[in-house]
Design a protein around this motif. Sequence first.
Motif, PDB file in Angstrom:
ATOM      1  N   LEU A 113       0.835  -1.205   0.000  1.00  0.00           N
ATOM      2  CA  LEU A 113       0.000   0.000   0.000  1.00  0.00           C
ATOM      3  C   LEU A 113       0.868   1.252   0.000  1.00  0.00           C
ATOM      4  O   LEU A 113       0.604   2.203  -0.750  1.00  0.00           O
ATOM      5  CB  LEU A 113      -0.935  -0.010   1.215  1.00  0.00           C
ATOM      6  CG  LEU A 113      -1.842   1.202   1.387  1.00  0.00           C
ATOM      7  CD1 LEU A 113      -2.827   1.316   0.227  1.00  0.00           C
ATOM      8  CD2 LEU A 113      -2.582   1.117   2.719  1.00  0.00           C
ATOM      9  N   TYR A 114       1.917   1.250   0.810  1.00  0.00           N
ATOM     10  CA  TYR A 114       2.833   2.393   0.855  1.00  0.00           C
ATOM     11  C   TYR A 114       3.466   2.617  -0.517  1.00  0.00           C
ATOM     12  O   TYR A 114       3.477   3.748  -1.025  1.00  0.00           O
ATOM     13  CB  TYR A 114       3.921   2.183   1.912  1.00  0.00           C
ATOM     14  CG  TYR A 114       4.974   3.245   1.864  1.00  0.00           C
ATOM     15  CD1 TYR A 114       4.751   4.494   2.434  1.00  0.00           C
ATOM     16  CD2 TYR A 114       6.185   3.034   1.204  1.00  0.00           C
ATOM     17  CE1 TYR A 114       5.705   5.509   2.347  1.00  0.00           C
ATOM     18  CE2 TYR A 114       7.137   4.034   1.119  1.00  0.00           C
ATOM     19  CZ  TYR A 114       6.888   5.267   1.690  1.00  0.00           C
ATOM     20  OH  TYR A 114       7.824   6.262   1.592  1.00  0.00           O
ATOM     21  N   ARG A 115       3.993   1.550  -1.123  1.00  0.00           N
ATOM     22  CA  ARG A 115       4.680   1.687  -2.421  1.00  0.00           C
ATOM     23  C   ARG A 115       3.739   2.151  -3.531  1.00  0.00           C
ATOM     24  O   ARG A 115       4.150   2.900  -4.417  1.00  0.00           O
ATOM     25  CB  ARG A 115       5.341   0.366  -2.815  1.00  0.00           C
ATOM     26  CG  ARG A 115       6.551   0.015  -1.991  1.00  0.00           C
ATOM     27  CD  ARG A 115       7.292  -1.208  -2.530  1.00  0.00           C
ATOM     28  NE  ARG A 115       6.475  -2.389  -2.644  1.00  0.00           N
ATOM     29  CZ  ARG A 115       6.232  -3.259  -1.646  1.00  0.00           C
ATOM     30  NH1 ARG A 115       6.736  -3.033  -0.444  1.00  0.00           N
ATOM     31  NH2 ARG A 115       5.482  -4.311  -1.842  1.00  0.00           N
ATOM     32  N   GLN A 116       2.486   1.714  -3.486  1.00  0.00           N
ATOM     33  CA  GLN A 116       1.540   2.050  -4.551  1.00  0.00           C
ATOM     34  C   GLN A 116       0.840   3.392  -4.350  1.00  0.00           C
ATOM     35  O   GLN A 116       0.627   4.119  -5.322  1.00  0.00           O
ATOM     36  CB  GLN A 116       0.481   0.935  -4.680  1.00  0.00           C
ATOM     37  CG  GLN A 116       1.052  -0.404  -5.055  1.00  0.00           C
ATOM     38  CD  GLN A 116       1.824  -0.369  -6.355  1.00  0.00           C
ATOM     39  OE1 GLN A 116       1.370   0.168  -7.354  1.00  0.00           O
ATOM     40  NE2 GLN A 116       3.027  -0.921  -6.343  1.00  0.00           N
ATOM     41  N   ALA A 117       0.469   3.716  -3.104  1.00  0.00           N
ATOM     42  CA  ALA A 117      -0.383   4.880  -2.872  1.00  0.00           C
ATOM     43  C   ALA A 117       0.326   6.070  -2.224  1.00  0.00           C
ATOM     44  O   ALA A 117      -0.055   7.215  -2.471  1.00  0.00           O
ATOM     45  CB  ALA A 117      -1.578   4.476  -2.004  1.00  0.00           C
ATOM     46  N   VAL A 118       1.322   5.824  -1.407  1.00  0.00           N
ATOM     47  CA  VAL A 118       1.942   6.914  -0.646  1.00  0.00           C
ATOM     48  C   VAL A 118       3.269   7.340  -1.264  1.00  0.00           C
ATOM     49  O   VAL A 118       3.481   8.532  -1.530  1.00  0.00           O
ATOM     50  CB  VAL A 118       2.137   6.503   0.836  1.00  0.00           C
ATOM     51  CG1 VAL A 118       2.819   7.613   1.625  1.00  0.00           C
ATOM     52  CG2 VAL A 118       0.805   6.120   1.471  1.00  0.00           C
ATOM     53  N   GLN A 119       4.157   6.411  -1.493  1.00  0.00           N
ATOM     54  CA  GLN A 119       5.506   6.731  -1.970  1.00  0.00           C
ATOM     55  C   GLN A 119       5.525   7.567  -3.256  1.00  0.00           C
ATOM     56  O   GLN A 119       6.330   8.497  -3.354  1.00  0.00           O
ATOM     57  CB  GLN A 119       6.312   5.446  -2.149  1.00  0.00           C
ATOM     58  CG  GLN A 119       7.778   5.694  -2.408  1.00  0.00           C
ATOM     59  CD  GLN A 119       8.551   4.379  -2.498  1.00  0.00           C
ATOM     60  OE1 GLN A 119       8.039   3.393  -3.025  1.00  0.00           O
ATOM     61  NE2 GLN A 119       9.755   4.375  -1.974  1.00  0.00           N
ATOM     62  N   PRO A 120       4.639   7.288  -4.237  1.00  0.00           N
ATOM     63  CA  PRO A 120       4.670   8.111  -5.460  1.00  0.00           C
ATOM     64  C   PRO A 120       4.371   9.590  -5.211  1.00  0.00           C
ATOM     65  O   PRO A 120       4.737  10.444  -6.013  1.00  0.00           O
ATOM     66  CB  PRO A 120       3.581   7.493  -6.339  1.00  0.00           C
ATOM     67  CG  PRO A 120       3.440   6.097  -5.849  1.00  0.00           C
ATOM     68  CD  PRO A 120       3.708   6.165  -4.374  1.00  0.00           C
ATOM     69  N   ARG A 121       3.750   9.915  -4.088  1.00  0.00           N
ATOM     70  CA  ARG A 121       3.405  11.298  -3.770  1.00  0.00           C
ATOM     71  C   ARG A 121       4.502  12.012  -2.985  1.00  0.00           C
ATOM     72  O   ARG A 121       4.385  13.199  -2.696  1.00  0.00           O
ATOM     73  CB  ARG A 121       2.099  11.333  -2.988  1.00  0.00           C
ATOM     74  CG  ARG A 121       0.907  10.913  -3.820  1.00  0.00           C
ATOM     75  CD  ARG A 121      -0.330  10.746  -2.963  1.00  0.00           C
ATOM     76  NE  ARG A 121      -1.549  10.557  -3.722  1.00  0.00           N
ATOM     77  CZ  ARG A 121      -1.877   9.475  -4.379  1.00  0.00           C
ATOM     78  NH1 ARG A 121      -1.072   8.439  -4.405  1.00  0.00           N
ATOM     79  NH2 ARG A 121      -3.019   9.387  -5.036  1.00  0.00           N
ATOM     80  N   LEU A 122       5.556  11.282  -2.624  1.00  0.00           N
ATOM     81  CA  LEU A 122       6.650  11.833  -1.824  1.00  0.00           C
ATOM     82  C   LEU A 122       7.885  12.055  -2.684  1.00  0.00           C
ATOM     83  O   LEU A 122       8.064  11.393  -3.709  1.00  0.00           O
ATOM     84  CB  LEU A 122       7.006  10.882  -0.685  1.00  0.00           C
ATOM     85  CG  LEU A 122       5.887  10.533   0.307  1.00  0.00           C
ATOM     86  CD1 LEU A 122       6.374   9.474   1.287  1.00  0.00           C
ATOM     87  CD2 LEU A 122       5.406  11.769   1.027  1.00  0.00           C
ATOM     88  N   ALA A 123       8.741  12.934  -2.224  1.00  0.00           N
ATOM     89  CA  ALA A 123      10.032  13.117  -2.893  1.00  0.00           C
ATOM     90  C   ALA A 123      10.849  11.840  -2.710  1.00  0.00           C
ATOM     91  O   ALA A 123      10.697  11.144  -1.698  1.00  0.00           O
ATOM     92  CB  ALA A 123      10.770  14.303  -2.281  1.00  0.00           C
ATOM     93  N   PRO A 124      11.699  11.528  -3.672  1.00  0.00           N
ATOM     94  CA  PRO A 124      12.532  10.336  -3.517  1.00  0.00           C
ATOM     95  C   PRO A 124      13.399  10.428  -2.260  1.00  0.00           C
ATOM     96  O   PRO A 124      13.861  11.511  -1.890  1.00  0.00           O
ATOM     97  CB  PRO A 124      13.403  10.323  -4.779  1.00  0.00           C
ATOM     98  CG  PRO A 124      12.699  11.198  -5.748  1.00  0.00           C
ATOM     99  CD  PRO A 124      11.944  12.211  -4.931  1.00  0.00           C
ATOM    100  N   VAL A 125      13.590   9.290  -1.611  1.00  0.00           N
ATOM    101  CA  VAL A 125      14.420   9.252  -0.409  1.00  0.00           C
ATOM    102  C   VAL A 125      15.893   9.220  -0.838  1.00  0.00           C
ATOM    103  O   VAL A 125      16.238   8.618  -1.856  1.00  0.00           O
ATOM    104  CB  VAL A 125      14.054   8.047   0.488  1.00  0.00           C
ATOM    105  CG1 VAL A 125      14.435   6.735  -0.150  1.00  0.00           C
ATOM    106  CG2 VAL A 125      14.686   8.171   1.851  1.00  0.00           C
TER     107      VAL A 125
END
Length: 149
Positions: free
Chosen positions: A57-69
């Motif tokens: 869920l994090y990889r599909q829904a949240v991570q794309p909305r964040l700046a790359p780590v």
Amino acid sequence: MSARTLDPRGVRFTAGMTSVILALGLVTTSWRVLAAQMVLFGMCAFLGMRLNPWGYLYRQAVQPRLAPVDPAEREDPAPVRFSQGVGFAFTLVATVGYVAEWTALGIVANAFALVAALLNAVFGYCLGCQMYLLLRRFAPAGASASDTR
């Protein structure tokens, strides 16, 4: 670090979702809730971190909305997998406690797991990861009893 490292924000997101499940288990003293979390911990600890539905869920829904780590901030999965194994052990004890109607045992084991998950979710402090690093300090990789001649 390799491409198989973990985004620490995903680890904290997963710990947050785990905290919700563990809190629900604590409030309801339901062995079914704890058994479900135990299965999730077991899958991640023994089969691989990519099986975690909260990580997905994090990889599909949240991570794309964040700046790359920053690659330097990514985490080695070994301590996290170890901590999942520790969570598995605590939820196993809690599940057995609830099933056997040893409610106090279930509550204590459930509460310990919840505290550890909350520490990770809220503060980014992973108790299981720290245990892993401490154990590695005393028993480095590749060391065996025959090495102590």
